[in-house]
Design an enzyme around this catalytic site. Structure first.
Site, mmCIF file in Angstrom:
data_model
loop_
_atom_site.group_PDB
_atom_site.id
_atom_site.type_symbol
_atom_site.label_atom_id
_atom_site.label_comp_id
_atom_site.label_asym_id
_atom_site.label_seq_id
_atom_site.Cartn_x
_atom_site.Cartn_y
_atom_site.Cartn_z
ATOM 1 C CB CYS A 145 -0.723 0.091 1.124
ATOM 2 S SG CYS A 145 -1.066 -1.245 2.398
ATOM 3 N NE ARG A 195 1.751 -9.593 4.996
ATOM 4 C CZ ARG A 195 0.301 -9.674 4.831
ATOM 5 N NH1 ARG A 195 -0.322 -10.304 5.238
ATOM 6 N NH2 ARG A 195 -0.100 -8.566 3.852
ATOM 7 C CG HIS A 210 -3.674 -0.405 -2.685
ATOM 8 N ND1 HIS A 210 -2.523 -1.024 -3.225
ATOM 9 C CD2 HIS A 210 -3.856 -0.402 -1.381
ATOM 10 C CE1 HIS A 210 -1.990 -1.626 -1.999
ATOM 11 N NE2 HIS A 210 -3.082 -1.479 -1.044
#
Length: 640
Positions: A338, A367, A389
């Site tokens: 993002c 992650r 997005h």
RNA sequence: GCUGAAGUAGCUCAGAGGUAGAGCAACUGAUUCGUAAUCAGUAGGUCGGGGGUUCAACUCCCCCCUUCAGCCCCA
């Protein structure tokens, strides 16, 4: 109290009974065979035991093993039966809780050592014995005080802890099963004789009340059925799931691997797997261009300040790899895309005329997942999200969510998934933004679902830290649910990054943002696809679509001509030139799950044809090259 | 990360306090074959890594790594 009461049935029929009549008596009045199958009754919307006394005019409904409620009660009672067996065999063990789950039940015990396989078998055997005794589940109601005293006497600390959380004035129910008494809301089966087929499946550790800081208990998972046939069916399902395991097929079909030398949860895409991935990605890009998305690429790392602004360092840092220091600045591997897309948005002044702007990226993120959570491709530490997005005005929001729901489902259908389950997830404990914004956002997501007649469930507190979301789960060929699509509303990042557009009024406005992934992660999606298709990819996805098999070296030349022609036609083809017998080559091609085998020998060379064999269905007969091409093209087109 | 189990040849697996074995795959040779395994030979392992106990460790003990089943979490 009146002598007679009126009972109303689901079909609207009404009948008079003596006051105090039990559901069991009513069911037996309908039909004794029917009564045997009913496990639990629902009186005025509340589940009750079959020997409950109905003292007023009521609506009644029965549940057999075929209903969710029936299964739940059946497995819950089975958990009690298991606890009883464990208590008899291991009196020192403390009992805790034992609910029903999606497939079966478990019970958590406090015991020093784990249960061994032999012990599991002994427990199972004892359960069979107790089931045959048809022990009744006897309900008894008492006050909290009485219950406390009782479990203290029995020295069951976990039951006391559970009781402490219950309201003082509430009526407590306990169920007695032979020599075993358990705190339980119920309802339960009439007696253990209803439990016919029993299988204890596995043991594991589990924290008391799911809390990492609490004691690790020993959990036993099991499943039971009212008949042996259903048990057999379930065990076959487990077997089938094992056979389809993407980790097993990934190795057998040479799709991907992991290496200790690289690191946990970081996968290698071998040529076969990479081919499937690249087809998925090409398809994905085409769909996105058609839906008016712009495709972007962004870096894998970004400065600490960026993640500070986005809130990731405050809310997500435990899932992030630690900082990399370069030239005095800290950089972080991106856990999400993002902030980068936002920076693209902010690279120039934006007009309302540009909105909605849709940036999409097959963005690889990292992650730090707990090592114990890693699982093949389904849970990795480095993965590629099919991310996007959507930056839009408030007025455009609803339409964009609607479009997304449609876009997602149409794409998932192309991959062979037909059944969906939708969840709306609300505000979690750790979150940014104020409750009013959250409410508004949740409402608009809900509107989009309702307007499109999409059935959904609410997942309380399941949202991302920056906004609520809609998740779409698919059902695979084994009827298992997997979450793929996530559509996340985000009203925080726009604020944090001070995103703006100039409206028709010549004023700056803050845009809205939707964060979404349709397939989720390409790695995970691939793992699910492998299992969905059991490795038998449809022709459009198959890494190798055709294997040309010359009968002997004498026909290698003819085979190669066909091979080259197929290749020129864009077909993914290989040729098995090895000096082996045809049966051997066919066996290998079959085991590699290659959809088509083109076998060529003297007969084919003489007539300029090919003998076509289809994976799984065998010899299809002789075809001309054009005919064979038409067949394969048809399958590619159909995506079957 | 936590609890438990496991790690032996590329793969699937056997074995065991005295320094490793099968099948398949690989390689070489023979065979030139009609719809799921042709025959023969060869090579391949510091038994996950490190430390300790022992005359001797793949085997016993400790630590670490990885995988699996769950817990927690999640795309």
């Amino acid at each position: 109290m009146a002598d007679k009461i009126v009972i109303r049935f689901p079909d609207g029929a009404e009948k008079e009974f003596e006051t105090g009549v039990s559901p069991l008596q009513i069911a037996e009045g309908i039909n004794p065979q029917f009564a045997i199958r009913q496990l639990v009754a629902e009186v005025n919307g509340k589940l009750v035991d079959m020997n409950y006394h109905i003292n007023q005019n009521s609506e009644i409904m029965f549940h057999s093993f075929n209903s969710e409620q029936g299964k739940e009660v059946y497995w819950h009672s089975s958990a009690h039966l298991m606890a009883q067996a464990v208590r008899q065999l291991f009196p020192e063990v403390k009992v805790t809780i034992g609910p029903s789950i999606e497939n079966g039940f478990y019970y958590d015990f406090d015991r020093e050592q784990s249960f061994t396989d032999e012990e599991l078998l002994a427990i199972e055997e004892r359960m069979h014995k107790l089931a045959k005794e048809k022990l009744p589940f006897l309900r008894q109601e008492l006050s909290k005080k009485e219950a406390m005293a009782m479990f203290k006497k029995m020295n069951e600390p976990y039951k006391i802890e559970l009781l402490e959380d219950i309201d003082d004035n509430e009526v407590i129910s306990i169920y007695t099963l032979g020599d075993f008494v358990d705190l339980c809301r119920g309802p339960h089966l009439e007696h253990t004789g209803k439990i016919k087929a029993i299988k204890l499946l596995k043991t594991s550790g589990a924290y008391w009340r799911g809390d990492v800081s609490k004691k690790m208990l020993k959990r036993i998972y099991g499943i039971t059925y009212p008949n042996k046939k259903d048990m057999k069916k379930y065990l076959l399902f487990l077997e089938e799931a094992r056979k389809r395991d993407h980790r097993k097929l990934g190795k057998e079909l040479d799709l991907f691997s992991f290496s200790d030398d690289i690191g946990q949860g970081l996968c290698l895409w071998h040529p076969n797997g990479a081919m499937v991935r690249s087809i998925i990605e090409d398809y994905w890009k085409k769909k996105h261009y058609a839906a008016d998305y712009k495709i972007v690429y962004t870096p894998h790392i970004g400065k600490a300040e960026l993640w500070q602004t986005s809130g990731h360092l405050d809310f997500y840092s435990e899932s992030m790899y630690s900082a990399i220091e370069v030239d005095g600045s800290d950089f972080y591997l991106k856990p999400m895309n993002c902030p980068f897309h936002i920076e693209i948005y902010k690279s120039t002044k934006r007009s309302y005329r540009e909105l909605p702007l849709k940036y999409s990226e097959l963005g690889t993120v990292y992650r730090y997942e707990p090592s114990g959570a890693l699982n093949g491709l389904k849970r990795v530490r480095g993965f590629t999200q099919d991310d996007a997005h959507i930056i839009c005005t408030e007025e455009q929001l609803l339409e964009e969510v609607e479009k997304l729901l449609d876009f997602s489902m149409s794409m998932l259908q192309d991959f062979g998934f037909e059944e969906f389950r939708v969840k709306l997830a609300t505000m979690p404990d750790k979150s940014v933004g104020d409750a009013k914004d959250w409410d508004k956002a949740i409402k608009s997501l809900q509107n989009a679902l309702e307007k499109n007649n999409i059935k959904f469930e609410v997942d309380e507190g399941g949202g991302a830290f920056y906004g609520p979301k809609i998740d779409i789960h698919i059902k695979d060929s084994l009827n298992r649910l997997w979450q793929l699509t996530t559509i996340q509303f985000d009203f925080n990042l726009a604020e944090r990054f001070k995103m703006e557009y100039i409206g028709a009024d010549n004023q700056a406005h803050r845009p809205f943002m939707i964060h979404r992934a349709l397939l989720g992660s390409i790695e995970r999606f691939f793992g699910i696809l492998i299992e969905h298709y059991a490795g038998n990819f449809p022709v459009w996805l198959a890494p190798v679509q055709v294997m040309v098999i010359p009968l002997s070296e004498n026909y290698n030349h003819y085979a190669e001509r066909k091979y080259t022609k197929l290749r020129e036609q864009g077909i993914r083809v290989e040729c098995d030139f090895r000096n082996e017998k045809v049966g051997y080559k066919i066996r290998e091609a079959e085991m590699s799950k290659i959809p088509f085998m083109y076998i060529v020998g003297a007969r084919e060379e003489d007539t300029n044809t090919i003998a076509v064999r289809r994976h799984g269905s065998g010899d299809l007969g002789t075809f001309t090259f054009d005919e064979a091409l038409k067949v394969i093209r048809g399958e590619i087109q159909e995506r079957t």
